[in-house]
Design a protein around this motif. Sequence first.
Motif, PDB file in Angstrom:
ATOM      1  N   VAL A  70      25.565  36.020  13.035  1.00 36.44           N
ATOM      2  CA  VAL A  70      26.911  35.592  13.471  1.00 36.44           C
ATOM      3  C   VAL A  70      27.373  36.264  14.768  1.00 36.44           C
ATOM      4  N   MET A  71      26.479  37.028  15.406  1.00 38.25           N
ATOM      5  CA  MET A  71      26.858  37.779  16.610  1.00 38.25           C
ATOM      6  C   MET A  71      27.483  36.905  17.705  1.00 38.25           C
ATOM      7  N   GLU A  72      26.933  35.693  17.874  1.00 35.65           N
ATOM      8  CA  GLU A  72      27.431  34.786  18.926  1.00 35.65           C
ATOM      9  C   GLU A  72      28.901  34.450  18.704  1.00 35.65           C
ATOM     10  N   ASP A  73      29.372  34.641  17.471  1.00 36.60           N
ATOM     11  CA  ASP A  73      30.733  34.261  17.103  1.00 36.60           C
ATOM     12  C   ASP A  73      31.733  35.409  17.317  1.00 36.60           C
ATOM     13  N   TYR A  74      31.247  36.606  17.701  1.00 44.42           N
ATOM     14  CA  TYR A  74      32.126  37.774  17.824  1.00 44.42           C
ATOM     15  C   TYR A  74      33.069  37.686  19.025  1.00 44.42           C
ATOM     16  N   SER A  75      34.285  38.206  18.831  1.00 44.55           N
ATOM     17  CA  SER A  75      35.217  38.383  19.956  1.00 44.55           C
ATOM     18  C   SER A  75      34.818  39.684  20.664  1.00 44.55           C
ATOM     19  N   PRO A  76      35.359  39.926  21.899  1.00 47.88           N
ATOM     20  CA  PRO A  76      35.029  41.188  22.595  1.00 47.88           C
ATOM     21  C   PRO A  76      35.356  42.417  21.737  1.00 47.88           C
ATOM     22  N   GLU A  77      36.492  42.343  20.995  1.00 52.41           N
ATOM     23  CA  GLU A  77      36.910  43.493  20.170  1.00 52.41           C
ATOM     24  C   GLU A  77      35.894  43.745  19.049  1.00 52.41           C
ATOM     25  N   GLU A  78      35.468  42.655  18.375  1.00 56.00           N
ATOM     26  CA  GLU A  78      34.516  42.805  17.256  1.00 56.00           C
ATOM     27  C   GLU A  78      33.172  43.350  17.758  1.00 56.00           C
ATOM     28  N   LEU A  79      32.751  42.862  18.920  1.00 57.65           N
ATOM     29  CA  LEU A  79      31.481  43.313  19.490  1.00 57.65           C
ATOM     30  C   LEU A  79      31.570  44.810  19.819  1.00 57.65           C
ATOM     31  N   GLY A  80      32.702  45.208  20.440  1.00 59.93           N
ATOM     32  CA  GLY A  80      32.916  46.616  20.793  1.00 59.93           C
ATOM     33  C   GLY A  80      32.938  47.499  19.549  1.00 59.93           C
TER      34      GLY A  80
END
Length: 568
Positions: free
Chosen positions: A79-89
């Motif tokens: 589901v990584m492609e679905d992450y927002s910048p905050e979630e990725l950080g």
Amino acid sequence: HFILEENMLEVDCPCVTPEVVLKASGHVDKFTDLMVKDEKTGTCYRADHLLKDYCTEKLEKDLTISAEKAAEFKDVLAVMEDYSPEELGAKIKEYGITAPDTKNPLSDPYPFNLMFQTSIGPSGLIPGYMRPETAQGIFVNFKDLYYYNGRKLPFAAAQIGQAFRNEISPRQGLLRVREFTLAEIEHFVDPENKSHPKFSDVSKLEFLMFPREEQMSGQSAKKLCLGEAVAKGTVNNETLGYFIGRVYLFLTRLGIDKERLRFRQHLANEMAHYAADCWDAEIESSYGWIECVGIADRSAYDLRAHSEKSGVALVAEEKYAEPKEVEKLVINPVKKELGLAFKGTQKNVVESLEAMNEKEAMEMKATLESKGEVEFYVCTLGKNVSIKKNMVSISKEKKKEHQRVFTPSVIEPSFGIGRIIYCLYEHCFSTRPSKAGDEQLNVFRFPPLVAPIKCTVFPLVQNQQFEEATKVISKELTSVGISHKIDITGTSIGKRYARTDELGVPFAITVDSDTSVTIRERDSKDQVRVSLKEAASVVSSVAEGKMTWQDVWASFPHHSSAAADEQE
């Protein structure tokens, strides 16, 4: 496969694109990847690549992780492609990921625009960009293309050319580069009718599909029938489905292994800023699953955006067989009264009144008739104003309409040619033992249709008459447009065959008499004997797909295996 089959128009647009075009298309604001910086050295990395590499390495190399942790890493990868910048950080912080080279701490992810900026003209005052895709050139020329197609829908325009992206970290050979060949098709269609007359040609196909739901719930791709996927609504419409089917046929005919090809639906957040639905053709290689073709339903996003910013209506019309009677909302602001009441801000009030939808207008009409005035919010002024009964007339009128005018939707298959070619190299590469069995020989099993060199020609032994015959065949091959190589080195015929196999050449013509030659097929090593005069046309027929090697094998005498062994 596409342009002739669908009778597409072809264009060739400039690579340097004025900023206004890419501002309108949304690329200036939204064409970004998330980047993190090494806080001490300033080196930049693509945020999702670091997280992907971390999870992959943990799964492959760390034997101490628990089953729960392994499941978590797999879920992150899905589901990584679905992450927002905050979630990725947050994930990067949670896993303690640091800069790969220095192990220094990383910044929070921030967007980085992937376009190369340049300035146009000697003054340097007109900003421009190298095009990040070829599609915009087609959209801005829509009016001419529509006219050229006899003002009829559906139709498609195609373009093949260079595109440029300032990749944060180019890697993996041909798979991630800053300048690459894109082939794009924009298929314009009526948004109210996305059926396709030729859908039945592909509806029975079955291949690996990976819808959104399966990805989110941690399943893997499975074989689906294309017709059923469209009927169930998994694939949004027939036209999108038709192109998915045609892309499947295209890639498998090139030589891509159908067991290592899947169509993956984009997740909701991953979708590009212009897409309504999108499926990627992904091919498995030693680098994992690689996106090679994107098939997007861009709805009417681009044409609307360019119409709005340029003031030119990029629309199509449909003429009715019989005129239709319709009720039309008519809003007539009384400019004299509005001018007296609002003076300098009259224009803003008029625009807001004219922009009302039917529900708002009919409510205003009712209030004005009962109360004589109404509070009305003008968004460009950011406040309410008082509208009186004598300032606007609102009515519904019956009108006869002879046509409907609309903004077409667009379905866009977009091909990364370098990526497809790279995957083709991997899928077609194999090895086999030499005759003596003492070494492994390399073979590229390219289908004749795409092999860069279609055949080699060599005299069995070096003598005058065989070399003359070789020249005759070479001349005939050239006249029918078949790429070939002549090998007159004195090495053994077996070595010469091995050399052509390594180049992926499907056919070898050996001249061993004045009147006839043998043709050897690369994969089976079978040989047939044909007359000198027929050699070029036989190779040409198979290379162009008019005949198969099975047809040739059935039509011509076989060169005996004993004699072939002696040659090899």
